[in-house]
Design a protein around this motif. Structure first.
Motif, mmCIF file in Angstrom:
data_model
loop_
_atom_site.group_PDB
_atom_site.id
_atom_site.type_symbol
_atom_site.label_atom_id
_atom_site.label_comp_id
_atom_site.label_asym_id
_atom_site.label_seq_id
_atom_site.Cartn_x
_atom_site.Cartn_y
_atom_site.Cartn_z
ATOM 1 N N PHE A 1 6.831 6.601 -15.595
ATOM 2 C CA PHE A 1 6.981 7.393 -16.812
ATOM 3 C C PHE A 1 6.191 6.845 -18.001
ATOM 4 C CE2 PHE A 1 10.627 9.101 -14.459
ATOM 5 C CZ PHE A 1 10.448 10.449 -14.695
ATOM 6 N N THR A 2 5.849 5.574 -17.972
ATOM 7 C CA THR A 2 4.991 5.051 -19.042
ATOM 8 C C THR A 2 3.510 5.229 -18.694
ATOM 9 O OG1 THR A 2 5.149 2.817 -18.097
ATOM 10 C CG2 THR A 2 6.647 3.350 -19.906
ATOM 11 N N GLY A 3 3.219 5.489 -17.427
ATOM 12 C CA GLY A 3 1.840 5.734 -17.019
ATOM 13 C C GLY A 3 1.035 4.480 -16.758
ATOM 14 N N VAL A 4 1.709 3.320 -16.658
ATOM 15 C CA VAL A 4 0.989 2.071 -16.410
ATOM 16 C C VAL A 4 0.949 1.782 -14.905
ATOM 17 C CG1 VAL A 4 1.711 1.156 -18.651
ATOM 18 C CG2 VAL A 4 3.040 0.570 -16.609
ATOM 19 N N SER A 5 0.087 0.859 -14.518
ATOM 20 C CA SER A 5 -0.058 0.544 -13.093
ATOM 21 C C SER A 5 0.672 -0.732 -12.698
ATOM 22 C CB SER A 5 -1.548 0.392 -12.745
ATOM 23 O OG SER A 5 -2.121 -0.655 -13.515
ATOM 24 N N TYR A 6 1.217 -1.472 -13.666
ATOM 25 C CA TYR A 6 1.771 -2.798 -13.385
ATOM 26 C C TYR A 6 2.990 -2.798 -12.470
ATOM 27 C CZ TYR A 6 -0.770 -3.228 -17.803
ATOM 28 O OH TYR A 6 -1.697 -3.142 -18.787
ATOM 29 N N GLY A 7 3.870 -1.814 -12.579
ATOM 30 C CA GLY A 7 5.167 -1.890 -11.914
ATOM 31 C C GLY A 7 5.197 -1.486 -10.454
ATOM 32 N N HIS A 8 4.027 -1.248 -9.866
ATOM 33 C CA HIS A 8 4.004 -0.768 -8.487
ATOM 34 C C HIS A 8 3.958 -1.923 -7.485
ATOM 35 C CE1 HIS A 8 3.608 3.250 -10.019
ATOM 36 N NE2 HIS A 8 2.559 2.890 -10.730
ATOM 37 N N PHE A 9 4.730 -1.785 -6.441
ATOM 38 C CA PHE A 9 4.763 -2.766 -5.364
ATOM 39 C C PHE A 9 5.216 -2.032 -4.101
ATOM 40 C CE2 PHE A 9 8.780 -2.698 -7.561
ATOM 41 C CZ PHE A 9 9.726 -2.664 -6.551
ATOM 42 N N ASP A 10 5.140 -2.683 -2.971
ATOM 43 C CA ASP A 10 5.449 -2.030 -1.695
ATOM 44 C C ASP A 10 6.953 -2.117 -1.407
ATOM 45 O OD1 ASP A 10 5.497 -0.965 0.818
ATOM 46 O OD2 ASP A 10 3.889 -2.225 1.623
ATOM 47 N N MET A 11 7.714 -1.222 -2.025
ATOM 48 C CA MET A 11 9.165 -1.245 -1.842
ATOM 49 C C MET A 11 9.568 -0.948 -0.397
ATOM 50 S SD MET A 11 12.218 0.917 -3.667
ATOM 51 C CE MET A 11 12.069 2.325 -2.570
ATOM 52 N N GLU A 12 8.867 -0.034 0.238
ATOM 53 C CA GLU A 12 9.222 0.321 1.612
ATOM 54 C C GLU A 12 9.137 -0.910 2.517
ATOM 55 O OE1 GLU A 12 10.482 3.183 2.417
ATOM 56 O OE2 GLU A 12 10.186 3.947 0.383
ATOM 57 N N ARG A 13 8.120 -1.725 2.283
ATOM 58 C CA ARG A 13 7.963 -2.947 3.071
ATOM 59 C C ARG A 13 9.127 -3.902 2.801
ATOM 60 N NH1 ARG A 13 6.770 -5.567 7.514
ATOM 61 N NH2 ARG A 13 5.872 -7.622 7.215
ATOM 62 N N ILE A 14 9.487 -4.068 1.536
ATOM 63 C CA ILE A 14 10.586 -4.976 1.183
ATOM 64 C C ILE A 14 11.894 -4.505 1.820
ATOM 65 C CG2 ILE A 14 12.030 -5.830 -0.730
ATOM 66 C CD1 ILE A 14 9.506 -5.925 -2.450
ATOM 67 N N LEU A 15 12.157 -3.211 1.769
ATOM 68 C CA LEU A 15 13.397 -2.696 2.365
ATOM 69 C C LEU A 15 13.439 -2.958 3.862
ATOM 70 C CD1 LEU A 15 14.042 0.734 0.567
ATOM 71 C CD2 LEU A 15 14.737 -1.565 -0.104
ATOM 72 N N ARG A 16 12.295 -2.795 4.523
ATOM 73 C CA ARG A 16 12.253 -2.973 5.979
ATOM 74 C C ARG A 16 12.510 -4.418 6.397
ATOM 75 N NH1 ARG A 16 7.363 -0.236 6.361
ATOM 76 N NH2 ARG A 16 6.450 -2.030 7.461
ATOM 77 N N VAL A 17 12.162 -5.374 5.534
ATOM 78 C CA VAL A 17 12.311 -6.786 5.912
ATOM 79 C C VAL A 17 13.554 -7.432 5.291
ATOM 80 C CG1 VAL A 17 9.853 -7.138 6.347
ATOM 81 C CG2 VAL A 17 10.761 -7.548 4.041
ATOM 82 N N MET A 18 14.414 -6.637 4.664
ATOM 83 C CA MET A 18 15.684 -7.160 4.153
ATOM 84 C C MET A 18 16.665 -7.370 5.302
ATOM 85 S SD MET A 18 16.639 -5.147 0.637
ATOM 86 C CE MET A 18 16.220 -5.862 -0.946
#
Length: 433
Positions: free
Chosen positions: A184-201
């Motif tokens: 919503f702020t339009g910045v690129s900083y907050g993106h990461f591979d959440m799907e990968r993190i969820l799979r390895v939890m």
């Protein structure tokens, strides 16, 4: 069929810009979403005054709460289900805690809390345990279910595994707000591979751990968080808006205590000014109410309240300079005296604001706040703390960054009008000349 296991006849779906779809199939979750206390979160922005810096940041605590629920739902329904370390009887408790974790946030959240000495976590607890629609829904599961949900959110429950899903250094709360706020702020900083993190939890007795193979995705997540704090959450323009918002509320409270006769009586604020706010009072406060009073206060006889309200509404914010309170306290004292001589009240127009963040830390005995570290799970079953395995995380671990700025009203320091020489001295001290 008991209420705790009752499913909707047809699954409900929320279209979401971050997670694509948010799925609700439990009757309890659907009923909680429909309560007035949860619907109130639609009228409270997730990022407070950030919309004055990033114009797209209009999203609400309602959006975020649904997002946290959806991340937790994916974890317990898709990743943890069937694993011996996970008790599926905790599923509904976990989903409710995720959905309701921000229930007690007030208008403009942290700024509002500072002025009136409030604590949103305390109000979350009160809303869940008091005679509210949320409490009535939760009690349909069992009389002690509201207390169990509250204890997870308050981190006082013995169920540390469930707590870590909602509140830790890698939890569903952070994973949602980083992505949502970046979107919503339009910045690129907050993106990461959440799907990968969820799979390895993986669930463990006292917390969630991450498989060693997912370490790089976690490193990316931590750096995303670091960048978001300094590029978005601590943005100096946003902080300027927060300073003015805080000063408006301080001024209104001071005037009330002086028995000032408001043109528009601030009825919604009386219990706040008296320090006697009830849960019912609090539930009826949202940002539309606060902004209504700001609109009215533009026309007050009190020049400070009127000016500050106009500044906030019209985005005529304070300017700022870098400032070190430890080294420049004499300068601040000199400036305060000159402001008074120039007829500008330094209490409201000369403000030091500090931002501080610790991007990652491991538990240090004796500290007030216990930070649950992120643990990696190796193939042989050994668990090791993240910074011992990652040189990137080790480089920033335990390193607090602090920033100080001095805010002032630039338009009041021009040469026009009276006190020209004094204002010239002020500008010189602020290194504006």
């Amino acid at each position: 069929m008991s209420y705790a296991t009752e499913k909707l006849t047809e699954e409900k779906v929320f279209k979401d810009p971050v997670h694509r779809y948010i799925h609700v199939k439990d009757r309890l979750i659907w009923d909680l979403i429909g309560t007035k206390e949860f619907q109130r979160l639609r009228r409270i922005k997730q990022l407070g005054t950030t919309f004055l810096t990033f114009h797209g940041a209009e999203h609400s605590r309602f959006n975020h709460s649904l997002g946290v629920y959806e991340i937790v739902r994916r974890i317990v329904d898709d990743v943890f289900k069937g694993r011996p370390e996970w008790n599926d009887d905790d599923r509904l408790l976990t989903l409710c805690a995720a959905l309701l974790h921000d229930l007690g946030h007030g208008p403009f959240s942290h700024s509002f809390e500072k002025v009136f000495g409030l604590d949103h976590e305390n109000f979350t607890k009160k809303i869940i345990l008091s005679n509210t629609e949320v409490n009535n829904v939760l009690r349909r599961v069992s009389d002690d279910f509201p207390k169990k949900v509250e204890e997870i959110i308050a981190k006082t429950s013995k169920n540390k595994l469930v707590i870590s899903l909602i509140s830790s250094q890698i939890d569903a709360d952070r994973m949602d707000y980083l992505q949502r706020d970046a979107y919503f702020t339009g910045v690129s900083y907050g993106h990461f591979d959440m799907e990968r993190i969820l799979r390895v939890m993986r669930p463990r007795e006292d917390q969630v751990v991450i498989k060693q193979s997912g370490m790089h995705a976690v490193e990316d997540y931590i750096m995303s968080r670091y960048q978001m704090y300094w590029q978005v959450y601590f943005h100096p323009v946003t902080r300027s808006a927060e300073v003015i918002l805080t000063k408006i509320l301080h001024r209104a409270k001071a005037l009330y205590e002086e028995s000032y006769q408001f043109k528009q009586a601030p009825a919604h604020f009386y219990s706040l000014f008296k320090g006697e706010i009830t849960v019912d009072d609090y539930i009826h406060l949202d940002e539309s109410i606060v902004l209504y009073y700001f609109q009215m206060w533009q026309w007050e006889e009190d020049e400070i309240l009127s000016d500050l309200a106009q500044r906030f509404l019209d985005r005529h914010l304070f300017k700022y300079v870098e400032f070190d309170p430890a080294k420049e306290y004499k300068k601040l004292s000199e400036l305060s005296i000159l402001f008074l001589k120039a007829g500008i009240d330094p209490e409201y127009y000369l403000v030091v604001d500090s931002s501080s963040d610790l991007p990652y830390d491991f538990y240090r005995p004796g500290e007030e706040e216990e930070r649950l570290p992120i643990h990696l799970l190796s193939k042989n079953g050994e668990v090791r703390e993240l910074s011992r395995e990652s040189s990137i995380v080790d480089a920033i671990s335990g390193k607090r960054r602090t920033d100080h700025k001095l805010y002032y009203p630039a338009n009041l320091l021009h040469d026009e009008g009276p006190h020209k020489e004094i204002k010239k001295q002020i500008r010189k001290l602020l290194d504006l000349e």
